[in-house]
Motif scaffolding. Sequence first.
Motif, PDB file in Angstrom:
ATOM      1  N   UNK A   1       0.860  -1.172   0.000  1.00  7.12           N
ATOM      2  CA  UNK A   1       0.000   0.000   0.000  1.00  7.12           C
ATOM      3  C   UNK A   1       0.906   1.235   0.000  1.00  7.12           C
ATOM      4  N   UNK A   2       0.875   2.059  -1.080  1.00  2.28           N
ATOM      5  CA  UNK A   2       1.721   3.248  -1.077  1.00  2.28           C
ATOM      6  C   UNK A   2       0.852   4.436  -0.716  1.00  2.28           C
ATOM      7  N   UNK A   3       1.216   5.128   0.347  1.00  3.64           N
ATOM      8  CA  UNK A   3       0.425   6.325   0.646  1.00  3.64           C
ATOM      9  C   UNK A   3       1.314   7.531   0.374  1.00  3.64           C
ATOM     10  N   UNK A   4       0.744   8.481  -0.331  1.00  6.26           N
ATOM     11  CA  UNK A   4       1.502   9.694  -0.657  1.00  6.26           C
ATOM     12  C   UNK A   4       0.700  10.907  -0.229  1.00  6.26           C
ATOM     13  N   UNK A   5       1.360  12.034  -0.144  1.00  6.01           N
ATOM     14  CA  UNK A   5       0.682  13.276   0.216  1.00  6.01           C
ATOM     15  C   UNK A   5       1.711  14.377   0.291  1.00  6.01           C
ATOM     16  N   UNK A   6       1.276  15.551   0.664  1.00  3.53           N
ATOM     17  CA  UNK A   6       2.233  16.646   0.847  1.00  3.53           C
ATOM     18  C   UNK A   6       2.058  17.210   2.248  1.00  3.53           C
ATOM     19  N   UNK A   7       3.117  17.700   2.808  1.00  2.31           N
ATOM     20  CA  UNK A   7       3.043  18.330   4.141  1.00  2.31           C
ATOM     21  C   UNK A   7       4.335  19.103   4.342  1.00  2.31           C
ATOM     22  N   UNK A   8       4.394  19.808   5.444  1.00  3.14           N
ATOM     23  CA  UNK A   8       5.630  20.513   5.747  1.00  3.14           C
ATOM     24  C   UNK A   8       6.604  19.566   6.440  1.00  3.14           C
ATOM     25  N   UNK A   9       7.865  19.720   6.099  1.00  7.92           N
ATOM     26  CA  UNK A   9       8.894  18.877   6.719  1.00  7.92           C
ATOM     27  C   UNK A   9      10.018  19.791   7.212  1.00  7.92           C
ATOM     28  N   UNK A  10      10.569  19.439   8.321  1.00  5.82           N
ATOM     29  CA  UNK A  10      11.701  20.207   8.828  1.00  5.82           C
ATOM     30  C   UNK A  10      12.824  19.242   9.195  1.00  5.82           C
ATOM     31  N   UNK A  11      13.769  19.734   9.998  1.00  8.00           N
ATOM     32  CA  UNK A  11      14.879  18.833  10.350  1.00  8.00           C
ATOM     33  C   UNK A  11      15.190  18.972  11.827  1.00  8.00           C
ATOM     34  N   UNK A  12      15.915  17.997  12.357  1.00  5.15           N
ATOM     35  CA  UNK A  12      16.374  18.086  13.763  1.00  5.15           C
ATOM     36  C   UNK A  12      17.742  17.436  13.864  1.00  5.15           C
ATOM     37  N   UNK A  13      18.484  17.893  14.834  1.00  3.28           N
ATOM     38  CA  UNK A  13      19.816  17.301  14.986  1.00  3.28           C
ATOM     39  C   UNK A  13      20.206  17.205  16.461  1.00  3.28           C
ATOM     40  N   UNK A  14      19.209  17.175  17.289  1.00  5.19           N
ATOM     41  CA  UNK A  14      19.562  17.019  18.707  1.00  5.19           C
ATOM     42  C   UNK A  14      18.902  15.759  19.225  1.00  5.19           C
ATOM     43  N   UNK A  15      19.363  15.309  20.374  1.00  4.88           N
ATOM     44  CA  UNK A  15      18.793  14.085  20.943  1.00  4.88           C
ATOM     45  C   UNK A  15      19.792  12.959  20.761  1.00  4.88           C
ATOM     46  N   UNK A  16      19.783  12.034  21.693  1.00  2.00           N
ATOM     47  CA  UNK A  16      20.811  11.003  21.562  1.00  2.00           C
ATOM     48  C   UNK A  16      20.184   9.644  21.273  1.00  2.00           C
ATOM     49  N   UNK A  17      18.898   9.478  21.626  1.00  5.28           N
ATOM     50  CA  UNK A  17      18.288   8.166  21.406  1.00  5.28           C
ATOM     51  C   UNK A  17      16.998   8.388  20.632  1.00  5.28           C
ATOM     52  N   UNK A  18      16.739   7.529  19.646  1.00  4.94           N
ATOM     53  CA  UNK A  18      15.491   7.668  18.878  1.00  4.94           C
ATOM     54  C   UNK A  18      14.390   6.836  19.540  1.00  4.94           C
ATOM     55  N   UNK A  19      13.159   7.058  19.103  1.00  8.05           N
ATOM     56  CA  UNK A  19      12.006   6.396  19.747  1.00  8.05           C
ATOM     57  C   UNK A  19      12.101   4.875  19.637  1.00  8.05           C
ATOM     58  N   UNK A  20      12.818   4.373  18.649  1.00  6.93           N
ATOM     59  CA  UNK A  20      12.914   2.899  18.541  1.00  6.93           C
ATOM     60  C   UNK A  20      14.194   2.381  19.191  1.00  6.93           C
ATOM     61  N   UNK A  21      14.827   3.253  19.999  1.00  6.11           N
ATOM     62  CA  UNK A  21      15.936   2.793  20.827  1.00  6.11           C
ATOM     63  C   UNK A  21      17.312   2.875  20.209  1.00  6.11           C
ATOM     64  N   UNK A  22      17.382   3.364  18.955  1.00  6.81           N
ATOM     65  CA  UNK A  22      18.708   3.496  18.334  1.00  6.81           C
ATOM     66  C   UNK A  22      19.419   4.738  18.873  1.00  6.81           C
ATOM     67  N   UNK A  23      20.721   4.789  18.716  1.00  9.14           N
ATOM     68  CA  UNK A  23      21.375   6.062  19.048  1.00  9.14           C
ATOM     69  C   UNK A  23      21.140   6.983  17.848  1.00  9.14           C
ATOM     70  N   UNK A  24      20.776   8.217  18.095  1.00  6.68           N
ATOM     71  CA  UNK A  24      20.408   9.156  17.026  1.00  6.68           C
ATOM     72  C   UNK A  24      21.655   9.631  16.290  1.00  6.68           C
ATOM     73  N   UNK A  25      21.658   9.471  14.971  1.00  5.62           N
ATOM     74  CA  UNK A  25      22.759   9.964  14.139  1.00  5.62           C
ATOM     75  C   UNK A  25      22.247  11.173  13.378  1.00  5.62           C
ATOM     76  N   UNK A  26      22.655  12.388  13.778  1.00  5.49           N
ATOM     77  CA  UNK A  26      22.136  13.581  13.095  1.00  5.49           C
ATOM     78  C   UNK A  26      22.480  13.592  11.613  1.00  5.49           C
ATOM     79  N   UNK A  27      23.421  12.728  11.226  1.00 10.76           N
ATOM     80  CA  UNK A  27      23.821  12.665   9.827  1.00 10.76           C
ATOM     81  C   UNK A  27      23.112  11.549   9.074  1.00 10.76           C
TER      82      UNK A  27
END
Lengths: 95, 95
Positions: free
Chosen positions: B1-27
Amino acid sequence: MTSTGTCNASYYDTGSRTANGESFDPNGLTAAHKELPFNTRVRVTNLANGKSVVVRINDRGPFVSGRCLDLARGAFVTIASVSAGVINARYEVLK
Amino acid sequence: MTSTGTCNASYYDTGSRTANGESFDPNGLTAAHKELPFNTRVRVTNLANGKSVVVRINDRGPFVSGRCLDLARGAFVTIASVSAGVINARYEVLK
């Protein structure tokens, strides 16, 4: 310095360790190139459909004449079908 | 199932752990979305210049109304300049 060009690109999904020592993730957004520095970002555009993907170089190869990039299967399928096997691609080095 | 749409997107580069438990790589070629399953692949196209990047969802957010995606800075800069801050983007869920 952005270097761009076109060449043939294919995919691979075997192997357990990449040339820079990472464990190979066949689903990763990564690719092999003969000399670009590891962690270089390259945008690869399938000239047949205009779809592109940004991959990170973490491996060396392909060692097949006429091909300049081998994408991990997971990256390749975002721009082509596996049955295509080899695509004519534009590459753009981002960093 | 491919869902597409448009919305606003931004960026972030802070934080050390992501919601799924990985270490956050700002790159990393990753992004945050409020409900797409982790490891979903999404192609994000900057409508202002047509550049696109494929990101893997590994975090939750953004918690700002009107925005549906927050890309890790490393992914964002492949399709927009950081000074843009927020872009109007087309998203296409690949898997």
